[in-house]
Design a protein around this motif. Structure first.
Motif, short mmCIF file in Angstrom:
data_model
loop_
_atom_site.label_atom_id
_atom_site.label_comp_id
_atom_site.label_asym_id
_atom_site.label_seq_id
_atom_site.Cartn_x
_atom_site.Cartn_y
_atom_site.Cartn_z
N ASP A 60 0.72 -1.22 0.15
CA ASP A 60 0.14 0.04 0.02
C ASP A 60 1.05 1.13 0.02
O ASP A 60 0.59 1.99 -0.73
N ALA A 63 2.44 1.49 -3.56
CA ALA A 63 1.59 1.80 -4.69
C ALA A 63 1.07 2.85 -4.60
O ALA A 63 1.04 3.81 -5.49
N PHE A 64 0.50 3.44 -3.39
CA PHE A 64 -0.33 4.53 -3.15
C PHE A 64 0.30 5.78 -2.54
O PHE A 64 0.24 6.85 -2.91
N ARG A 67 3.14 6.32 -4.68
CA ARG A 67 2.84 6.34 -6.27
C ARG A 67 3.70 5.60 -7.16
O ARG A 67 3.92 5.93 -8.27
N PRO A 69 2.82 2.28 -8.43
CA PRO A 69 2.12 1.09 -8.53
C PRO A 69 2.64 -0.33 -9.05
O PRO A 69 2.68 -1.40 -8.69
N LEU A 99 -3.97 -0.27 -12.25
CA LEU A 99 -3.38 0.83 -11.23
C LEU A 99 -2.70 1.79 -11.99
O LEU A 99 -2.59 3.26 -11.76
N GLU A 100 -1.81 1.50 -13.26
CA GLU A 100 -1.08 2.39 -13.89
C GLU A 100 -2.19 3.40 -14.75
O GLU A 100 -1.74 4.52 -15.07
N LYS A 102 -4.67 4.70 -13.35
CA LYS A 102 -5.11 6.02 -12.44
C LYS A 102 -4.14 7.15 -12.60
O LYS A 102 -2.93 7.19 -13.07
N TRP A 104 -1.71 9.74 -11.28
CA TRP A 104 -0.87 9.63 -10.09
C TRP A 104 -0.11 11.12 -10.09
O TRP A 104 0.78 11.05 -9.36
#
Length: 172
Positions: A60, A63-64, A67, A69, A99-100, A102, A104
């Motif tokens: 987490d 990834a978040f 940033r 992922p 995820l990519e 998104k 970021w």
């Protein structure tokens, strides 16, 4: 006789120099057992000894929080992992692709973890996800199964937050 003496000296010098050279080469930054190799082995060993909760939280964070992922999936998700999200194929590559997609670049999406529950190899993360600033967002639950320091399975449940809900307690 003199030749034999020199050959003897040369053999002794080679017998000393060869192991030293091999040791220096194999433990240098370029050899088969470089510092990078040992660092990678040490990191893999540390990750395998992490608790299921620690694995999910490290995933987490990378990834978040950071940033990254793709790096998070490659590091913490097993190659044979299964993702049960209905909008993707369900393999590790489709997780990376989702995820990519998104954005970021700025502060969105924003996630606030409200609860983390871990039992054995299962970890549940209850969080508030805001994809568009100024909107109420989504109450989300992500469930992970971890094996040998890697995420091997993922499920998610998403509930849009009503702007005018009569429930005073709300989703959190």
């Amino acid at each position: 006789m003199i030749m034999r003496g020199w050959l003897h000296i040369f053999s002794i010098a080679a017998g000393i120099a060869a192991p030293v050279a091999i040791t220096l080469w194999s433990t240098s930054d370029f050899g088969v057992r470089s510092r990078a190799h040992y660092a990678a082995v040490e990191q893999q060993s540390a990750e395998r000894s992490m608790s299921a909760r620690d694995v999910v939280m490290a995933f987490d964070t990378l990834a978040f929080g950071e940033r990254k992922p793709r790096e998070a999936v490659l590091r913490y998700v097993a190659a044979e992992a299964v993702d049960h999200h209905q909008d993707i194929r369900g393999d590790r590559q489709s997780m990376i692709e989702m995820l990519e997609r998104k954005d970021w670049s700025g502060t969105s999406p924003r996630r606030t973890i409200r609860h983390v529950v871990a039992e054995g190899d299962l970890v549940v993360v209850h969080h508030h996800l805001v994809r568009q600033p100024g909107t109420p967002g989504i109450a989300a639950v992500d469930m992970f199964r971890v094996k040998d320091g890697r995420i091997v399975e993922h499920w998610d449940v998403l509930q849009p937050i009503a702007a005018n809900s009569p429930n005073r307690a709300g989703p959190f």
